[in-house]
Design an enzyme around this catalytic site. Structure first.
Site, mmCIF file in Angstrom:
data_model
loop_
_atom_site.group_PDB
_atom_site.id
_atom_site.type_symbol
_atom_site.label_atom_id
_atom_site.label_comp_id
_atom_site.label_asym_id
_atom_site.label_seq_id
_atom_site.Cartn_x
_atom_site.Cartn_y
_atom_site.Cartn_z
ATOM 1 C CG HIS A 181 -0.302 0.356 2.483
ATOM 2 N ND1 HIS A 181 0.449 -0.545 3.172
ATOM 3 C CD2 HIS A 181 -0.271 1.497 3.199
ATOM 4 C CE1 HIS A 181 0.929 0.014 4.258
ATOM 5 N NE2 HIS A 181 0.510 1.260 4.307
HETATM 6 C C1 UD1 Z 1 -2.395 5.180 6.376
HETATM 7 C C2 UD1 Z 1 -1.091 5.534 7.064
HETATM 8 C C3 UD1 Z 1 -0.095 4.384 6.910
HETATM 9 C C4 UD1 Z 1 -0.681 3.074 7.338
HETATM 10 C C5 UD1 Z 1 -1.960 2.835 6.577
HETATM 11 C C6 UD1 Z 1 -2.594 1.534 6.998
HETATM 12 C C7 UD1 Z 1 -0.551 7.927 7.055
HETATM 13 C C8 UD1 Z 1 0.315 8.968 6.430
HETATM 14 N N1 UD1 Z 1 -0.489 6.704 6.493
HETATM 15 O O1 UD1 Z 1 -2.133 5.158 4.980
HETATM 16 O O2 UD1 Z 1 1.037 4.668 7.711
HETATM 17 O O3 UD1 Z 1 0.234 2.034 7.098
HETATM 18 O O4 UD1 Z 1 -2.848 3.920 6.848
HETATM 19 O O5 UD1 Z 1 -3.793 1.309 6.395
HETATM 20 O O6 UD1 Z 1 -1.249 8.210 8.002
HETATM 21 N N2 UD1 Z 1 -9.756 4.862 2.628
HETATM 22 C C9 UD1 Z 1 -10.909 4.114 2.595
HETATM 23 N N3 UD1 Z 1 -11.444 3.726 3.784
HETATM 24 C C10 UD1 Z 1 -10.902 4.032 4.969
HETATM 25 C C11 UD1 Z 1 -9.721 4.802 4.982
HETATM 26 C C12 UD1 Z 1 -9.160 5.206 3.807
HETATM 27 O O7 UD1 Z 1 -11.434 3.805 1.559
HETATM 28 O O8 UD1 Z 1 -11.444 3.648 6.020
HETATM 29 C C13 UD1 Z 1 -9.135 5.308 1.377
HETATM 30 C C14 UD1 Z 1 -9.008 6.815 1.311
HETATM 31 O O9 UD1 Z 1 -10.113 7.389 0.732
HETATM 32 C C15 UD1 Z 1 -7.771 7.023 0.490
HETATM 33 C C16 UD1 Z 1 -6.934 5.782 0.782
HETATM 34 O O10 UD1 Z 1 -7.819 4.824 1.356
HETATM 35 O O11 UD1 Z 1 -8.070 7.041 -0.869
HETATM 36 C C17 UD1 Z 1 -5.753 6.078 1.663
HETATM 37 O O12 UD1 Z 1 -6.137 6.381 3.012
HETATM 38 P P1 UD1 Z 1 -5.241 7.313 3.983
HETATM 39 O O13 UD1 Z 1 -5.733 7.243 5.363
HETATM 40 O O14 UD1 Z 1 -5.090 8.632 3.361
HETATM 41 O O15 UD1 Z 1 -3.798 6.693 3.958
HETATM 42 P P2 UD1 Z 1 -3.330 5.171 3.914
HETATM 43 O O16 UD1 Z 1 -2.711 4.936 2.604
HETATM 44 O O17 UD1 Z 1 -4.411 4.252 4.376
#
Ligand code: UD1
Length: 368
Positions: A209
């Site tokens: 990821h």
């Molecule tokens: C975050 C953390 C990372 C961790 C990861 C685990 C930061 C900078 N990064 O990254 O360290 O390893 O979480 O999962 O804080 N999304 C959903 N549903 C959710 C949450 C997010 O669909 O419940 C989607 C968001 O819309 C976005 C993507 O997932 O498009 C990324 O989510 P985001 O929380 O921004 O960062 P992660 O890549 O999950």
């Protein structure tokens, strides 16, 4: 005395569970600390959040800041504004943050600016790679942390090098491992275990990821092709993170015949898969700690790690992001030449208790 416990994203939840359990146990014995559980809402899906609360017995958050998705700056700003408001409405004696996600940094800044002291669980670890948002989060958080609860001697050393005095460093071990050890007996196969015909030791687990690995379609496709080849037709179970799902959809049907994409898994099912896998291929940090404790071979598709003990003591090896480096490593695995590894000091299941004991002492001194 009320302390805030901050949780925002999936890897935070297994880290707070043992601290809350230890606080509850002390409260039952008449301990002085009370807590307010603040969920920032950075992760909000049942699969990324709610399932973990349910499986790990974490109580409902007292407050949910409901920030949702956004860019790094949007998320940071939204969390800071909402957490600041909460502190202004009802101040806490301490802000306890865990790990390295955006919520960790944003709440630490908001608290420290209101002169609420900050404790950082998993403080001090460093990858040295500034392209990872987590590394920025770690550096900023640690630069304004009062008390550090550390997982490794490497973390202690990193902190000392930046001038943090020993009195502020508490080498307590790893709360994520508290959760793993407490749940080893409860792990259970996911519903698709039989359906996919999985057998212990006869499949791989894959998680990817990191933006560096999954945001570019071309790089992601090359890596999946190398994984498909190197794993020799064995099933590769791939719980797909939402960020990764997006690129996977855009690419449409990539990966070898062994690739089995599934939804993000709840804690007990995910760690069942890990425990029984031939090996794990990942770009995560936390998973390398769990594979170390379960003594499952782990191939990390990153050039750096903030958790060097998983390599020097554990089962982890840094393969890097060049797909051509995967095949020789998998050849060694199939030849039975992977190291078995040992368990790093203090990863013993008692870290939550050590943190709460230290907090009781620190807060009593600070308020006396
Ligand atoms: C975050 C953390 C990372 C961790 C990861 C685990 C930061 C900078 N990064 O990254 O360290 O390893 O979480 O999962 O804080 N999304 C959903 N549903 C959710 C949450 C997010 O669909 O419940 C989607 C968001 O819309 C976005 C993507 O997932 O498009 C990324 O989510 P985001 O929380 O921004 O960062 P992660 O890549 O999950």
């Amino acid at each position: 005395m009320i302390l805030d416990i901050i949780a925002g994203a999936r890897p935070n939840f297994m880290k707070i569970a043992p601290i809350i359990r230890a606080l509850q146990a002390r409260e039952a014995q008449g301990g002085p600390l009370r807590y307010r559980l603040v969920h920032t809402g950075q992760h909000y899906d049942a699969r990324m959040s709610g399932d973990f609360f349910a499986q790990l017995g974490i109580p409902e958050p007292d407050v949910n800041l409901e920030v949702g998705s956004g860019t790094q700056a949007e998320q940071t700003a939204a969390i800071m504004v909402r957490y600041e408001k909460l502190l202004l409405d009802r101040r806490s004696a301490l802000c306890l943050v865990v790990g390295d996600v955006t919520s960790t940094m944003a709440c630490a800044i908001a608290a420290q600016k209101l002169c609420v002291p900050v404790a950082h669980v998993e403080g001090g670890i460093r990858s040295g790679d500034w392209t990872m948002p987590e590394e920025i989060n770690r550096m900023v958080t640690d630069s304004i942390t009062n008390w550090f609860f550390t997982t490794s001697e490497a973390a202690n050393e990193n902190l000392r090098r930046t001038g943090v005095p020993d009195e502020r460093i508490f080498f307590v071990g790893n709360t994520m491992i508290d959760t793993l050890l407490a749940n080893l007996g409860r792990l259970r196969p996911p519903a698709f275990w039989a359906e996919l015909g999985l057998q212990a030791g006869e499949y791989f687990v894959l998680t990817l990821h990191r933006p560096a690995n999954v945001d570019s379609q071309a790089a992601f496709a090359r890596m999946l092709a190398a994984i498909g080849e190197g794993t020799r037709g064995m099933p590769v179970v791939f719980p797909v993170h939402p960020r990764t799902a997006k690129t996977l959809r855009e690419l449409g049907g990539v990966g070898g015949p062994g690739l089995r994409s599934v939804d993000p898994q709840p804690y007990l099912e995910f760690n069942w898969l890990v425990k029984h896998a031939r090996a794990v291929i990942t770009d995560s940090g936390g998973i390398t700690e769990e594979t170390t404790v379960m003594q499952v071979p782990c191939l990390t598709l990153r050039d750096t790690t903030e958790r060097p003990e998983t390599v020097t003591t554990g089962t982890n090896e840094l393969i890097g992001t060049d797909p051509s480096r995967l095949a020789p490593a998998l050849d060694r695995l199939f030849a039975g030449q992977w190291k078995r590894g040992g368990i790093p000091p203090l990863w013993d299941g008692r870290t939550g208790e050590r943190i709460v004991a230290a907090l009781e002492r620190l807060l009593a001194e600070a308020w006396s």
